[in-house]
Write an enzyme that holds these catalytic residues in place. Structure first.
Site, PDB file in Angstrom:
ATOM      1  N   SER A 117       0.510  -1.658   0.022  1.00 17.47           N
ATOM      2  CA  SER A 117      -0.096  -0.145  -0.321  1.00 17.47           C
ATOM      3  C   SER A 117       0.936   0.892  -0.043  1.00 17.47           C
ATOM      4  O   SER A 117       2.269   0.994   0.616  1.00 17.47           O
ATOM      5  CB  SER A 117      -1.284  -0.209   1.093  1.00 17.47           C
ATOM      6  OG  SER A 117      -1.251   0.772   1.676  1.00 17.47           O
ATOM      7  N   TYR A 141      -1.703  -0.503  10.886  1.00 16.35           N
ATOM      8  CA  TYR A 141      -2.075  -0.645   8.967  1.00 16.35           C
ATOM      9  C   TYR A 141      -1.229  -0.166   8.235  1.00 16.35           C
ATOM     10  O   TYR A 141      -0.175  -1.676   7.016  1.00 16.35           O
ATOM     11  CB  TYR A 141      -3.091   0.438   8.398  1.00 16.35           C
ATOM     12  CG  TYR A 141      -3.519   0.128   6.461  1.00 16.35           C
ATOM     13  CD1 TYR A 141      -3.866  -1.256   6.526  1.00 16.35           C
ATOM     14  CD2 TYR A 141      -2.796   0.373   5.930  1.00 16.35           C
ATOM     15  CE1 TYR A 141      -3.930  -1.876   5.035  1.00 16.35           C
ATOM     16  CE2 TYR A 141      -3.224   0.167   4.743  1.00 16.35           C
ATOM     17  CZ  TYR A 141      -3.464  -0.596   4.003  1.00 16.35           C
ATOM     18  OH  TYR A 141      -4.430  -1.662   2.348  1.00 16.35           O
ATOM     19  N   LYS A 145       2.413  -2.914   6.829  1.00 15.09           N
ATOM     20  CA  LYS A 145       2.408  -3.520   5.198  1.00 15.09           C
ATOM     21  C   LYS A 145       4.071  -3.716   5.131  1.00 15.09           C
ATOM     22  O   LYS A 145       4.936  -4.888   4.593  1.00 15.09           O
ATOM     23  CB  LYS A 145       1.475  -3.034   4.304  1.00 15.09           C
ATOM     24  CG  LYS A 145      -0.339  -2.985   4.170  1.00 15.09           C
ATOM     25  CD  LYS A 145      -0.296  -4.226   3.630  1.00 15.09           C
ATOM     26  CE  LYS A 145      -1.498  -4.554   3.690  1.00 15.09           C
ATOM     27  NZ  LYS A 145      -2.262  -5.725   2.709  1.00 15.09           N
TER      28      LYS A 145
HETATM   29  N1  UFG Z   1     -13.326  10.716   2.146  1.00 13.20           N
HETATM   30  C1  UFG Z   1     -14.197  11.834   2.762  1.00 13.20           C
HETATM   31  N2  UFG Z   1     -15.047  11.272   3.145  1.00 13.20           N
HETATM   32  C2  UFG Z   1     -15.589   9.919   3.378  1.00 13.20           C
HETATM   33  C3  UFG Z   1     -14.787   9.372   2.767  1.00 13.20           C
HETATM   34  C4  UFG Z   1     -13.277   9.593   2.468  1.00 13.20           C
HETATM   35  O1  UFG Z   1     -13.946  12.627   2.591  1.00 13.20           O
HETATM   36  O2  UFG Z   1     -15.978   9.322   3.512  1.00 13.20           O
HETATM   37  C5  UFG Z   1     -11.749  11.220   2.136  1.00 13.20           C
HETATM   38  C6  UFG Z   1     -10.639  10.858   2.569  1.00 13.20           C
HETATM   39  O3  UFG Z   1     -10.017  12.647   4.003  1.00 13.20           O
HETATM   40  C7  UFG Z   1      -9.624  11.155   1.262  1.00 13.20           C
HETATM   41  C8  UFG Z   1     -10.087  10.957   0.339  1.00 13.20           C
HETATM   42  O4  UFG Z   1     -11.786  10.881   0.521  1.00 13.20           O
HETATM   43  O5  UFG Z   1      -8.378  12.174   1.535  1.00 13.20           O
HETATM   44  C9  UFG Z   1      -9.975   9.404  -0.056  1.00 13.20           C
HETATM   45  O6  UFG Z   1     -10.519   8.619   1.561  1.00 13.20           O
HETATM   46  P1  UFG Z   1     -10.333   6.388   0.793  1.00 13.20           P
HETATM   47  O7  UFG Z   1     -10.872   6.367   2.202  1.00 13.20           O
HETATM   48  O8  UFG Z   1     -11.018   6.242   0.003  1.00 13.20           O
HETATM   49  O9  UFG Z   1      -8.583   6.107   1.105  1.00 13.20           O
HETATM   50  P2  UFG Z   1      -7.394   6.856   1.303  1.00 13.20           P
HETATM   51  O10 UFG Z   1      -6.746   7.242   0.618  1.00 13.20           O
HETATM   52  O11 UFG Z   1      -7.982   6.921   3.096  1.00 13.20           O
HETATM   53  O12 UFG Z   1      -6.986   4.881   1.551  1.00 13.20           O
HETATM   54  C10 UFG Z   1      -6.031   4.244   0.603  1.00 13.20           C
HETATM   55  C11 UFG Z   1      -6.397   2.488   0.825  1.00 13.20           C
HETATM   56  C12 UFG Z   1      -5.953   2.128   1.934  1.00 13.20           C
HETATM   57  C13 UFG Z   1      -4.663   3.537   1.852  1.00 13.20           C
HETATM   58  C14 UFG Z   1      -4.344   4.428   1.675  1.00 13.20           C
HETATM   59  C15 UFG Z   1      -2.986   4.700   1.314  1.00 13.20           C
HETATM   60  O13 UFG Z   1      -7.905   2.881   1.203  1.00 13.20           O
HETATM   61  O14 UFG Z   1      -6.283   1.146   2.137  1.00 13.20           O
HETATM   62  O15 UFG Z   1      -5.315   4.654   0.433  1.00 13.20           O
HETATM   63  O16 UFG Z   1      -2.906   6.017   1.878  1.00 13.20           O
HETATM   64  F1  UFG Z   1      -4.137   2.345   3.099  1.00 13.20           F
END
Ligand code: UFG
Length: 326
Positions: A117, A141, A145
């Site tokens: 990741s 997490y 990894k």
């Molecule tokens: N976000 C919101 N509202 C929500 C959900 C997400 O504003 O309800 C924002 C988050 O703050 C982030 C972006 O949208 O800025 C993307 O969020 P996601 O949860 O879709 O994905 P992440 O970037 O948090 O996580 C992904 C993978 C993880 C991995 C990570 C790497 O899902 O497994 O990228 O940093 F670890």
């Protein structure tokens, strides 16, 4: 044609992988404990219900078939949960993967593609992020990894287990044929939640912070289509079969989109409004994560087919609409 073991085959990326491998004519054995995956997402091949914590069932699995390669997708994936409950993440992502590696070594299976990741990098000090960027995970997490990546280097040195670690940025999209898609429970990812808000399945989406150092203040991510991730896995296994050395690769499209830009694109694709309100920052969210994937393009001959954000969201939308009809 190869005989491939897919671990975590009933999950989001694993299920798309099984579909692709079968379409390419490979023999596939799917292994999953169904703790978060779905049996009906495994569209063919042999399915084995089993747990990586169970050494006996692993030995039985490897006694019954000889595998040319293994793909390890099984993992807990909620970054925030990993901070609250690190034990779950070290046990599931680290100890259970170690059990798998030991079973592979015992049964002389020497090729592994591991789902890593972008979380291994932590807060980026340069964008786009290439493979020489420092590795400073912010959460259990990401730590879990990175620990597996480091164990893999030692297992190569000591036991000749060759591996490719693929560091996904933001996995998204869905099967272009409409048969598979994201079915996390709970769903925490931006694109499926935005689509559900557009559909009225949830009241509204919460934007986690708009005071980041980005042009519109919301976080920027590099969204990569699940089918393109699967192509990278297939190429990585071929790379290992060709005798290449163990390595790690970043997988993204090299283009970042803010939360606001994603919501706007969801509104364009769905022709619906996405009700959203502003919430506070989610802890552990870096402002900007964008991949430099030149290494995967050069060495793995990876060439993403669905790099366009509209296509990624359209496929996810097709899946959400279909799920609604079921
Ligand atoms: N976000 C919101 N509202 C929500 C959900 C997400 O504003 O309800 C924002 C988050 O703050 C982030 C972006 O949208 O800025 C993307 O969020 P996601 O949860 O879709 O994905 P992440 O970037 O948090 O996580 C992904 C993978 C993880 C991995 C990570 C790497 O899902 O497994 O990228 O940093 F670890």
């Amino acid at each position: 044609m190869a005989n491939i073991l897919v671990v975590g085959a009933a999950g989001f990326i694993g299920s798309h992988m099984v579909k692709m491998l079968l379409s390419l004519g490979h023999e596939v054995v799917s292994f999953d404990n169904l703790s978060s995956g779905h049996r009906d997402a495994v569209l063919g091949g042999r399915f084995v219900l089993g747990d990586l914590a169970d050494h006996l069932s692993l030995d039985k699995l490897f006694d019954e078939s000889h595998f040319d390669g293994v793909m390890q997708f099984a993992s807990s994936i909620q970054v925030g949960e990993s901070v609250r409950d690190p034990s779950k993440y070290y046990r599931n992502n680290l100890v259970n993967t170690l059990n798998l590696l030991d079973a592979m070594v015992r049964h002389d299976v020497r090729h592994l593609v591991f789902s890593s990741s972008a979380a291994v990098f932590g807060e980026p000090c340069a964008i786009p992020i290439n493979e020489s960027h420092p590795l400073c995970p912010l959460t259990p997490y990401g730590q879990s990894k990175l620990m597996v990546e480091r164990i893999l280097a030692d297992y190569d040195h000591a036991y000749g287990l060759k591996s490719v670690s693929l560091r996904y940025f933001n996995a998204a999209g869905a099967d272009p044929d409409g048969l598979l898609g994201e079915r996390h429970d709970p769903e925490t990812h931006l694109i499926p939640l935005a689509l559900r808000a557009a559909l009225g399945h949830i009241d509204r989406l919460t934007i986690f912070g708009n005071d980041y150092a980005t042009p519109d203040g919301t976080c920027i991510r590099d969204y990569v289509h699940v089918e393109d991730l699967c192509h990278a896995h297939r190429n990585a296994l071929e790379y290992l079969f060709s005798g290449a050395a163990s390595d790690a690769f970043n997988l993204g499209n090299g283009q970042g989109f803010s939360v606001q830009e994603v919501l706007k694109t969801v509104e364009e694709v769905t022709a619906r409004r996405v009700p959203a309100n502003l919430g506070s920052r989610r802890s552990g969210d870096p402002a900007r994560l964008v991949a430099d994937s030149d290494k995967a393009k050069t060495l793995l001959h990876w060439s993403p087919k669905h790099a366009d954000l509209r296509t990624i969201i359209s496929h996810a939308w097709q899946w959400e609409m279909r799920s609604l009809a079921i």
